[in-house]
Design a protein around this motif. Structure first.
Motif, PDB file in Angstrom:
ATOM      1  N   ALA B 120      35.154 -33.788 -57.389  1.00  0.00           N
ATOM      2  CA  ALA B 120      35.708 -34.606 -56.300  1.00  0.00           C
ATOM      3  C   ALA B 120      36.375 -35.860 -56.846  1.00  0.00           C
ATOM      4  O   ALA B 120      37.303 -36.393 -56.238  1.00  0.00           O
ATOM      5  CB  ALA B 120      34.614 -34.983 -55.304  1.00  0.00           C
ATOM      6  N   ASP B 121      35.918 -36.349 -57.999  1.00  0.00           N
ATOM      7  CA  ASP B 121      36.538 -37.527 -58.614  1.00  0.00           C
ATOM      8  C   ASP B 121      38.007 -37.259 -58.915  1.00  0.00           C
ATOM      9  O   ASP B 121      38.845 -38.155 -58.821  1.00  0.00           O
ATOM     10  CB  ASP B 121      35.831 -37.896 -59.921  1.00  0.00           C
ATOM     11  N   VAL B 122      38.314 -36.021 -59.292  1.00  0.00           N
ATOM     12  CA  VAL B 122      39.700 -35.658 -59.589  1.00  0.00           C
ATOM     13  C   VAL B 122      40.550 -35.804 -58.328  1.00  0.00           C
ATOM     14  O   VAL B 122      41.653 -36.349 -58.356  1.00  0.00           O
ATOM     15  CB  VAL B 122      39.772 -34.224 -60.144  1.00  0.00           C
ATOM     16  N   GLY B 123      40.018 -35.330 -57.204  1.00  0.00           N
ATOM     17  CA  GLY B 123      40.720 -35.493 -55.929  1.00  0.00           C
ATOM     18  C   GLY B 123      40.859 -36.959 -55.560  1.00  0.00           C
ATOM     19  O   GLY B 123      41.908 -37.405 -55.098  1.00  0.00           O
ATOM     20  N   LEU B 170      40.670 -32.958 -51.826  1.00  0.00           N
ATOM     21  CA  LEU B 170      39.530 -33.550 -51.111  1.00  0.00           C
ATOM     22  C   LEU B 170      39.365 -32.920 -49.738  1.00  0.00           C
ATOM     23  O   LEU B 170      38.250 -32.729 -49.268  1.00  0.00           O
ATOM     24  CB  LEU B 170      39.719 -35.058 -50.972  1.00  0.00           C
ATOM     25  N   LEU B 171      40.482 -32.610 -49.098  1.00  0.00           N
ATOM     26  CA  LEU B 171      40.422 -31.979 -47.776  1.00  0.00           C
ATOM     27  C   LEU B 171      39.685 -30.639 -47.852  1.00  0.00           C
ATOM     28  O   LEU B 171      38.873 -30.300 -46.986  1.00  0.00           O
ATOM     29  CB  LEU B 171      41.842 -31.776 -47.246  1.00  0.00           C
ATOM     30  N   ALA B 172      39.950 -29.897 -48.927  1.00  0.00           N
ATOM     31  CA  ALA B 172      39.251 -28.620 -49.113  1.00  0.00           C
ATOM     32  C   ALA B 172      37.747 -28.856 -49.215  1.00  0.00           C
ATOM     33  O   ALA B 172      36.941 -28.050 -48.742  1.00  0.00           O
ATOM     34  CB  ALA B 172      39.765 -27.916 -50.371  1.00  0.00           C
ATOM     35  N   LEU B 173      37.356 -29.981 -49.814  1.00  0.00           N
ATOM     36  CA  LEU B 173      35.931 -30.280 -49.953  1.00  0.00           C
ATOM     37  C   LEU B 173      35.310 -30.695 -48.626  1.00  0.00           C
ATOM     38  O   LEU B 173      34.222 -30.245 -48.261  1.00  0.00           O
ATOM     39  CB  LEU B 173      35.727 -31.391 -50.994  1.00  0.00           C
ATOM     40  N   THR B 174      36.020 -31.585 -47.900  1.00  0.00           N
ATOM     41  CA  THR B 174      35.422 -32.074 -46.656  1.00  0.00           C
ATOM     42  C   THR B 174      35.390 -30.983 -45.587  1.00  0.00           C
ATOM     43  O   THR B 174      34.604 -31.066 -44.645  1.00  0.00           O
ATOM     44  CB  THR B 174      36.161 -33.316 -46.118  1.00  0.00           C
ATOM     45  N   ALA B 184      32.517 -35.129 -52.054  1.00  0.00           N
ATOM     46  CA  ALA B 184      33.708 -35.916 -51.725  1.00  0.00           C
ATOM     47  C   ALA B 184      33.319 -37.330 -51.298  1.00  0.00           C
ATOM     48  O   ALA B 184      33.944 -38.320 -51.711  1.00  0.00           O
ATOM     49  CB  ALA B 184      34.510 -35.230 -50.626  1.00  0.00           C
ATOM     50  N   GLN B 185      32.293 -37.431 -50.449  1.00  0.00           N
ATOM     51  CA  GLN B 185      31.853 -38.754 -49.984  1.00  0.00           C
ATOM     52  C   GLN B 185      31.371 -39.607 -51.152  1.00  0.00           C
ATOM     53  O   GLN B 185      31.702 -40.795 -51.256  1.00  0.00           O
ATOM     54  CB  GLN B 185      30.748 -38.614 -48.937  1.00  0.00           C
ATOM     55  N   ASP B 186      30.618 -38.994 -52.049  1.00  0.00           N
ATOM     56  CA  ASP B 186      30.120 -39.702 -53.223  1.00  0.00           C
ATOM     57  C   ASP B 186      31.268 -40.228 -54.089  1.00  0.00           C
ATOM     58  O   ASP B 186      31.234 -41.351 -54.593  1.00  0.00           O
ATOM     59  CB  ASP B 186      29.223 -38.767 -54.042  1.00  0.00           C
ATOM     60  N   ALA B 187      32.304 -39.416 -54.236  1.00  0.00           N
ATOM     61  CA  ALA B 187      33.454 -39.838 -55.046  1.00  0.00           C
ATOM     62  C   ALA B 187      34.143 -41.035 -54.408  1.00  0.00           C
ATOM     63  O   ALA B 187      34.483 -42.014 -55.085  1.00  0.00           O
ATOM     64  CB  ALA B 187      34.438 -38.690 -55.223  1.00  0.00           C
ATOM     65  N   LEU B 188      34.355 -40.987 -53.081  1.00  0.00           N
ATOM     66  CA  LEU B 188      34.973 -42.116 -52.390  1.00  0.00           C
ATOM     67  C   LEU B 188      34.130 -43.377 -52.564  1.00  0.00           C
ATOM     68  O   LEU B 188      34.666 -44.461 -52.828  1.00  0.00           O
ATOM     69  CB  LEU B 188      35.159 -41.792 -50.907  1.00  0.00           C
ATOM     70  N   ASN B 189      32.802 -43.212 -52.426  1.00  0.00           N
ATOM     71  CA  ASN B 189      31.907 -44.366 -52.579  1.00  0.00           C
ATOM     72  C   ASN B 189      32.103 -45.049 -53.921  1.00  0.00           C
ATOM     73  O   ASN B 189      32.047 -46.266 -54.018  1.00  0.00           O
ATOM     74  CB  ASN B 189      30.436 -43.921 -52.447  1.00  0.00           C
ATOM     75  N   LEU B 246      40.383 -37.080 -43.467  1.00  0.00           N
ATOM     76  CA  LEU B 246      39.446 -36.387 -44.346  1.00  0.00           C
ATOM     77  C   LEU B 246      38.053 -36.302 -43.735  1.00  0.00           C
ATOM     78  O   LEU B 246      37.243 -35.471 -44.137  1.00  0.00           O
ATOM     79  CB  LEU B 246      39.363 -37.113 -45.700  1.00  0.00           C
ATOM     80  N   GLY B 247      37.767 -37.184 -42.790  1.00  0.00           N
ATOM     81  CA  GLY B 247      36.429 -37.208 -42.229  1.00  0.00           C
ATOM     82  C   GLY B 247      35.438 -37.879 -43.159  1.00  0.00           C
ATOM     83  O   GLY B 247      34.241 -37.576 -43.149  1.00  0.00           O
ATOM     84  N   LEU B 248      35.953 -38.802 -43.991  1.00  0.00           N
ATOM     85  CA  LEU B 248      35.070 -39.512 -44.914  1.00  0.00           C
ATOM     86  C   LEU B 248      34.840 -40.931 -44.415  1.00  0.00           C
ATOM     87  O   LEU B 248      35.689 -41.524 -43.755  1.00  0.00           O
ATOM     88  CB  LEU B 248      35.698 -39.558 -46.317  1.00  0.00           C
ATOM     89  N   ARG B 249      33.712 -41.465 -44.786  1.00  0.00           N
ATOM     90  CA  ARG B 249      33.279 -42.788 -44.353  1.00  0.00           C
ATOM     91  C   ARG B 249      33.626 -43.778 -45.465  1.00  0.00           C
ATOM     92  O   ARG B 249      33.260 -43.580 -46.614  1.00  0.00           O
ATOM     93  CB  ARG B 249      31.752 -42.727 -44.185  1.00  0.00           C
ATOM     94  N   MET B 250      34.321 -44.862 -45.086  1.00  0.00           N
ATOM     95  CA  MET B 250      34.622 -45.880 -46.103  1.00  0.00           C
ATOM     96  C   MET B 250      33.343 -46.627 -46.479  1.00  0.00           C
ATOM     97  O   MET B 250      32.572 -47.001 -45.596  1.00  0.00           O
ATOM     98  CB  MET B 250      35.641 -46.889 -45.561  1.00  0.00           C
ATOM     99  N   PRO B 251      33.111 -46.891 -47.760  1.00  0.00           N
ATOM    100  CA  PRO B 251      31.873 -47.550 -48.172  1.00  0.00           C
ATOM    101  C   PRO B 251      31.917 -49.060 -47.932  1.00  0.00           C
ATOM    102  O   PRO B 251      31.360 -49.824 -48.711  1.00  0.00           O
ATOM    103  CB  PRO B 251      31.816 -47.248 -49.676  1.00  0.00           C
TER     104      PRO B 251
END
Lengths: 267, 321, 94
Positions: B120-123, B170-174, B184-189, B246-251
């Motif tokens: 996910a870090d790559v994304g 990342l979209l494929a992951l979420t 994916a969430q961990d990578a964003l964090n 993406l449906g990800l939460r900003m940290p």
């Protein structure tokens, strides 16, 4: 020239063949796995090449090979008709099911070893794809038509470097000689033939037919800088039967691990 | 320049008309040096940046992703080459610049001192780091120095492709399994604040309205068009809606839309951490340089061989025995 | 630096009917490698049809504008001489 070894390639191939129900799948996998494994090896050079321009060149070659592998794996899966796509074949087969020649799975060594491998293999692929363009199988013919242009470029790249290393400095010559020594044991396997080939008739290219034109090209390159392919002190084969060296296991472990850790996931 | 008023006036006339300074034009020595440093560090960033992503080529989870990543890392090498070429028009050689990188006298973007721990870090790098780079780079396509501006045009065209690919990965992951979504969430964090820090520290002095001297000078010369903070805000405004897709939460619990300002409010990154990482104390600083120096050193015999071969051919052509 | 490859300028003609355009430079030990590198680096997207590579040292440039009073006839190379600016090792921000 066939080595005097009693374990000739032909005899091994016959034994395996009785178990093979789909010769076209088997043949396509040989070509695909050659390209896939070599692409994986060349990818290891990225960020480690002797000059930035070579990072770009080697990545180019790795990408071309990966493209060939993907097209061939996809076709093998379709032909097999068991629902396996390119990723299922790349990531879910074990070493014993891979059909690449031993040459492509060898560790990269230094740049001279890699260029020796490239010269031998790209020249082989050129002769192979050049003739495969006339395959009775439309898909293989199409893949070959595209690939032959790519490997012509790869072959030329290898020749450029073998000359520069062979006729550069004393150190580079020493390493180039060592590189040719390192790949020599794996050359003969490229030109092994077996019943699978004759079974496929006009679909396949007989590797045995490739040796002479291959040798003409390679010898011309090497002679230009006063080098030659040494006589082998041993010959290694078995890749077409899934009998690989220990290095392939590590290569596949690295390649497949993430995919296998998430069964059924899409990426 | 020799301090001639006419030459200096001619230089600023071009700048003020939004024209381009070209390699043989008269230019203030400080302008030239500033550009050499900036372009070189940009080039170093591209080639060092190949490492954290190159880290995942051998392990990419599908052949399509492997191909995309190989192409991306190859592009980065190419970008480095374009930028070294631009820097060389200012009277330095690539070898000199590489030597400065290897001995840490020149730097690269501190973002690449963080490790890529998961796929996910790559994304995240494609989405956030390339996104931040594009935000920085689009204004540079109009910078006053011709070769740099033209290199940036080439680079921006290719980089937008990278950002889309990162987002798509990342979209494929979420949209995938719970494990993939967590990855994916961990990578964003981990990558969010370092990405904000990519724009550099606030370029106002003491947090007030007065810009730092360096920024002022850079703007006067047409190298910098917007302040660090302006670019950082632009990046946040662009990226937050993408995170929603993406449906990800900003940290960042304090990240929210501010109607009055017409921008997102957000927590700034930790500047102490940024400076520590810039000065060598990041997780991967030593490793990145070591890897780079090692590759360069091990390639010496190859480069020497090619030079020797060329010299022999040249002597042969000239008829020397 | 030992073994340093010389600099080459690259010109690409993207399509028939157009002329060659300068796209940048690269390092290569000889002309054959320079062409290959140019093809790899500057036509990765299949952009180029015809490529010219020229050693940078072989290019002679005119003065940027015709103000002869400020033109140094010795400095007719396309870029400033690499040795012309000798920056001290301890110069800040370099």
């Amino acid at each position: 020239m066939r080595s005097g070894n009693a374990n000739s390639g032909t005899r091994w191939a016959d034994a395996e063949l009785t178990a093979r129900a789909q010769p076209l799948v088997e043949y396509t996998l040989r070509l695909a796995d050659d390209a896939l494994v070599l692409s994986q090896r060349l990818g290891e050079w990225i960020t480690r090449a002797p000059e930035l321009e070579e990072d770009v060149a080697l990545a180019n070659i790795a990408l071309d090979l990966l493209g060939q592998a993907r097209a061939l794996l996809t076709y093998a899966g379709q032909t097999e008709g068991a629902g396996r796509d390119e990723d299922a074949l790349a990531y879910l087969r074990d070493d014993r099911e891979f059909r690449n020649v031993l040459l492509v799975e060898q560790p990269n060594g230094d740049f001279a070893v890699t260029m020796a491998r490239q010269l031998v293999f790209a020249a082989y692929q050129y002769e192979l794809y050049d003739r495969l363009r006339a395959s009775a199988d439309q898909t293989l013919a199409a893949v070959a038509a595209k690939a032959v242009k790519e490997v012509a470029y790869h072959r030329e790249h290898a020749a450029l470097w073998v000359c520069r290393l062979g006729d550069g400095t004393d150190e580079s010559r020493r390493r180039m000689v060592a590189g040719l020594d390192a790949v020599r044991p794996f050359v003969d396997e490229l030109f092994d033939t077996d019943d699978l080939i004759s079974q496929l008739g006009a679909v396949a290219v007989d590797p045995a037919d490739l040796r002479e034109p291959w040798a003409a090209y390679v010898d011309a390159v090497l002679t230009d800088v006063g080098l030659e392919l040494p006589d082998p002190d041993h010959t290694a084969r078995g890749g077409r039967l899934g009998l690989h060296g220990e290095a392939l296991g590590y290569l596949l472990a690295e390649m497949q691990h993430l995919h296998r850790s998430h069964p059924g996931a899409s990426w | 320049m020799d301090g001639s008023d006419e030459q200096e006036a001619a230089f600023y006339a071009i700048i003020d008309a939004d024209g381009r300074i070209e390699p043989r034009d008269d230019m203030p020595e400080a302008y030239r040096r500033s550009l050499v440093r900036q372009i070189a560090q940009h080039a170093h960033s591209e080639i060092i940046g190949m490492q954290p992503e190159g880290n995942w080529i051998s392990r990419a989870p599908s052949l399509r992703r492997k191909a995309i990543l190989l192409a991306k890392v190859q592009d980065e090498a190419g970008h480095g080459l374009y930028l070294y070429a631009a820097a060389e028009t200012l009277g330095v050689s690539r070898d000199e610049l590489l030597d400065k990188l290897h001995t840490r006298r020149q730097k690269y973007s501190s973002i690449f001192n963080y490790p890529t721990l998961t796929w996910a870090d790559v994304g995240a790098i494609g989405w956030l780091v390339d996104g931040a780079a594009i935000t920085n780079q689009i204004p540079l396509t109009r910078c006053s120095y011709g070769p740099y501006a033209r290199a940036m045009v080439r680079i921006c065209k290719e980089e937008s492709f990278h950002q889309r690919q990162g987002f798509e990965a990342l979209l494929a992951l979420t949209r995938g399994t719970p494990e993939q979504k967590a990855m994916a969430q961990d990578a964003l964090n981990r990558w969010w604040y370092p990405s904000l820090a990519m724009f550099g520290p606030p370029d106002t002095e003491g947090g007030g309205a007065k810009r730092s001297t360096h920024t002022e000078q850079s703007m006067r010369w047409g190298i910098k068009r917007f302040s660090n903070d302006e670019l950082r805000q632009r990046f946040v405004d662009m990226t937050v809606p993408q995170a929603d897709v993406l449906g990800l939460r900003m940290p960042d619990p304090d990240l929210r839309w501010n109607d009055e300002r017409g921008h997102y409010d957000f927590t700034p990154p930790d500047w102490d951490e940024l400076f520590a990482v810039i000065n060598g104390d990041g997780p991967c600083n030593a490793q990145r340089i070591e890897h780079r120096v090692s590759a360069h050193h091990e390639g010496q015999w190859v480069r020497d061989a090619a030079s020797a071969y060329a010299a022999k051919r040249q002597r042969h052509l000239e008829g020397v025995a | 630096m030992s073994g340093m490859w010389p600099l080459w300028e690259v010109f690409i003609r993207a399509r028939r009917g157009m002329s060659h355009i300068h796209v940048g430079s690269l390092h290569a030990p000889d002309a054959e490698m320079a062409l290959r590198h140019a093809r790899d680096v500057y036509t990765r997207r299949g952009e180029g049809v015809s490529i010219w590579v020229v050693p940078s040292s072989q290019i002679t440039a005119s003065s940027p504008d015709e103000k002869d009073a400020f033109f140094d006839p010795a400095a007719d190379k396309i870029y400033r001489h690499p040795t012309f600016y000798d920056v001290p090792a301890d110069a800040p921000h370099l």
